[in-house]
Enzyme design. Structure first.
Site, mmCIF file in Angstrom:
data_model
loop_
_atom_site.group_PDB
_atom_site.id
_atom_site.type_symbol
_atom_site.label_atom_id
_atom_site.label_comp_id
_atom_site.label_asym_id
_atom_site.label_seq_id
_atom_site.Cartn_x
_atom_site.Cartn_y
_atom_site.Cartn_z
ATOM 1 N N ARG A 115 -8.629 -10.240 10.867
ATOM 2 C CA ARG A 115 -7.719 -9.596 9.908
ATOM 3 C C ARG A 115 -8.568 -9.045 8.781
ATOM 4 N NH1 ARG A 115 -2.268 -10.119 9.855
ATOM 5 N NH2 ARG A 115 -1.119 -9.598 7.966
ATOM 6 N N CYS A 119 0.866 -1.183 0.000
ATOM 7 C CA CYS A 119 0.000 0.000 0.000
ATOM 8 C C CYS A 119 0.898 1.227 0.000
ATOM 9 C CB CYS A 119 -0.882 -0.002 1.255
ATOM 10 S SG CYS A 119 -2.023 1.378 1.272
ATOM 11 N N ARG A 127 -9.016 -7.112 5.326
ATOM 12 C CA ARG A 127 -8.293 -6.747 4.104
ATOM 13 C C ARG A 127 -9.279 -6.516 2.971
ATOM 14 N NH1 ARG A 127 -4.926 -6.059 7.321
ATOM 15 N NH2 ARG A 127 -2.784 -6.851 7.413
ATOM 16 N N GLU A 163 -4.956 -8.173 -3.388
ATOM 17 C CA GLU A 163 -5.275 -7.959 -1.971
ATOM 18 C C GLU A 163 -4.477 -6.788 -1.440
ATOM 19 O OE1 GLU A 163 -3.865 -9.031 2.309
ATOM 20 O OE2 GLU A 163 -2.734 -8.737 0.461
#
Length: 415
Positions: free
Chosen positions: A171, A81, A173, A124
């Protein structure tokens, strides 16, 4: 239908590969893993040890020529990212390019230069992508969607928290799937009402069903000019327009807030704990306990910057030790090592408080036991891998769902 050929970028220790190959429907024909900041390529060494060195590349993807990447049906990867803003370049005949060193543009370059483009993308990222950067919320994702539209892909995305679908770790995502314009899924998506697709027909919904929340559908068109999006998207600094579920076809975005709809079995932190003897260094010394308690506790205190400026600092407390009757908190890259930390997991056992073992962290991401165990790889490095990894179970479910969708639509077209 034959196995789909996969190109795996930013491969890490192979989470995408494990999930896809577990379905039996995918075969990785080329992979790349490169860690720019380290001399020793630890993740790549693990990848090679588990899957072999054939067709694996351990060089900077920005230096790999597209002609050296074999044709493939699906390109996958969890790319870093970063700031995806667009820069103009007079010297570059293509006109618009992204900033160098931003790895999204390596994916973009491969898709642009491939004569036989992959028909599917499966990517992802952290869910922050949907609202970054803070000065123009959603701009980075808008750039990605527009550039994929320009390359002929329709995109659907979903923010998935693994624990909300019975997996052992909280988690969150964002996953996105993209379909090239000559695929049956693209044509189906194009003809389906956005709301119907997102709530009923989506590839995501087989494994990750959702219900609509009270928020209504948001629709808007992305500007055609990438530089204009880069400079002007959401300049008002309001909330990001991208919600946790959405599609983009021909530059038209439809997005919806959904909630998970799951009633199946749930895996808890207690379920993944090692039953056998635990190395003594994983237990917390009584002398370190006050430091752990301080870091995990709530704080309201005056702190000083290096320049001597005083400011009020406050943060809430964390559950300490971690709750065994819940899925675990998110693993982060700093999970390894003995030093007390606010974010490391600590569990209460009959023999005292202890940190989690690397094999337990692997289980939280649904990797095979000891997947990252290799001579020369420290436990702290293994923990770092798991902080960077994705939950294999999500990839496996989505991979199976995508393969079913492709087969189903192919049959419909043939009949």
């Amino acid at each position: 239908m034959q196995q789909l050929k996969v190109c795996e970028l930013f491969a890490g220790v192979g989470g995408f590969r494990l999930g896809l190959e577990n379905t039996g429907h995918y075969k990785v024909v080329w992979s790349n893993q490169w860690e720019p900041s380290t001399k020793m390529q630890h993740a790549s060494l693990v990848y090679e040890a588990r899957f072999g060195i054939e067709n694996h590349s351990n060089v900077n993807i920005e230096t790999v020529e597209t002609k050296n990447i074999p044709d493939h049906d699906i390109l996958v990867g969890g790319f870093p990212c970063q700031d995806y803003s667009v820069a103009t370049s007079l010297k570059n005949s293509k006109g618009l390019i992204g900033k160098k060193g931003v790895l999204w543009w390596s994916i973009h370059r491969i898709l642009t230069e491939k004569k036989n483009k992959p028909k599917y993308l499966f990517l992802e990222n952290v869910d922050r992508l949907l609202k970054s950067p803070s000065t123009q919320r959603g701009r980075d994702f808008a750039i990605m969607l527009r550039s994929l539209s320009d390359l002929g892909y329709a995109v659907e995305w979903r923010v998935i928290n693994a624990a909300e679908y019975g997996m052992p770790q909280r988690r969150r995502r964002v996953f996105f799937l993209a379909y090239l314009s000559d695929t049956d899924i693209y044509l189906k998506l194009q003809k389906t009402e956005p709301m119907d697709w997102m709530l009923n027909k989506s590839t995501f919904n087989d494994g990750f069903p959702v219900a609509q929340t009270t928020q209504s559908l948001i629709s808007f068109d992305l500007e055609k000019d990438l530089l204009s999006i880069s400079n002007n998207f959401n300049k008002e600094k309001g909330l990001s327009p991208f919600l946790n579920t959405g599609i983009c076809v021909d530059g038209k975005v439809s997005t919806l807030k959904t909630s998970p709809s799951y009633g199946g079995k749930r895996t808890l932190l207690s379920d993944i704990l090692e039953k056998g003897p635990i190395p003594s260094e994983y237990y917390i010394n009584a002398s370190d306990l006050p430091k752990w308690e301080y870091l995990k506790g709530s704080k309201k205190e005056i702190r000083k910057t290096k320049a001597g400026f005083e400011y009020n600092y406050s943060e809430g407390s964390m559950v300490f030790p971690d709750a065994l009757d819940q899925p675990s908190r998110t693993i982060i890259t700093g999970e390894g090592g003995k030093s007390p930390s606010r974010f490391k997991h600590v569990v209460q056992t009959s023999k005292g408080l202890r940190r989690l073992l690397p094999v337990e962290l692997e289980r939280l991401n649904m990797f095979p036991d000891y997947h990252t165990k290799l001579e020369g790889i420290s436990d702290a490095k293994r923990a770092f891998f798991m902080g960077n990894a994705l939950v294999v179970g999500i990839v496996e479910k989505l991979g199976a769902s995508l393969f079913r969708k492709i087969s189903e639509f192919e049959k419909q077209v043939q009949s």
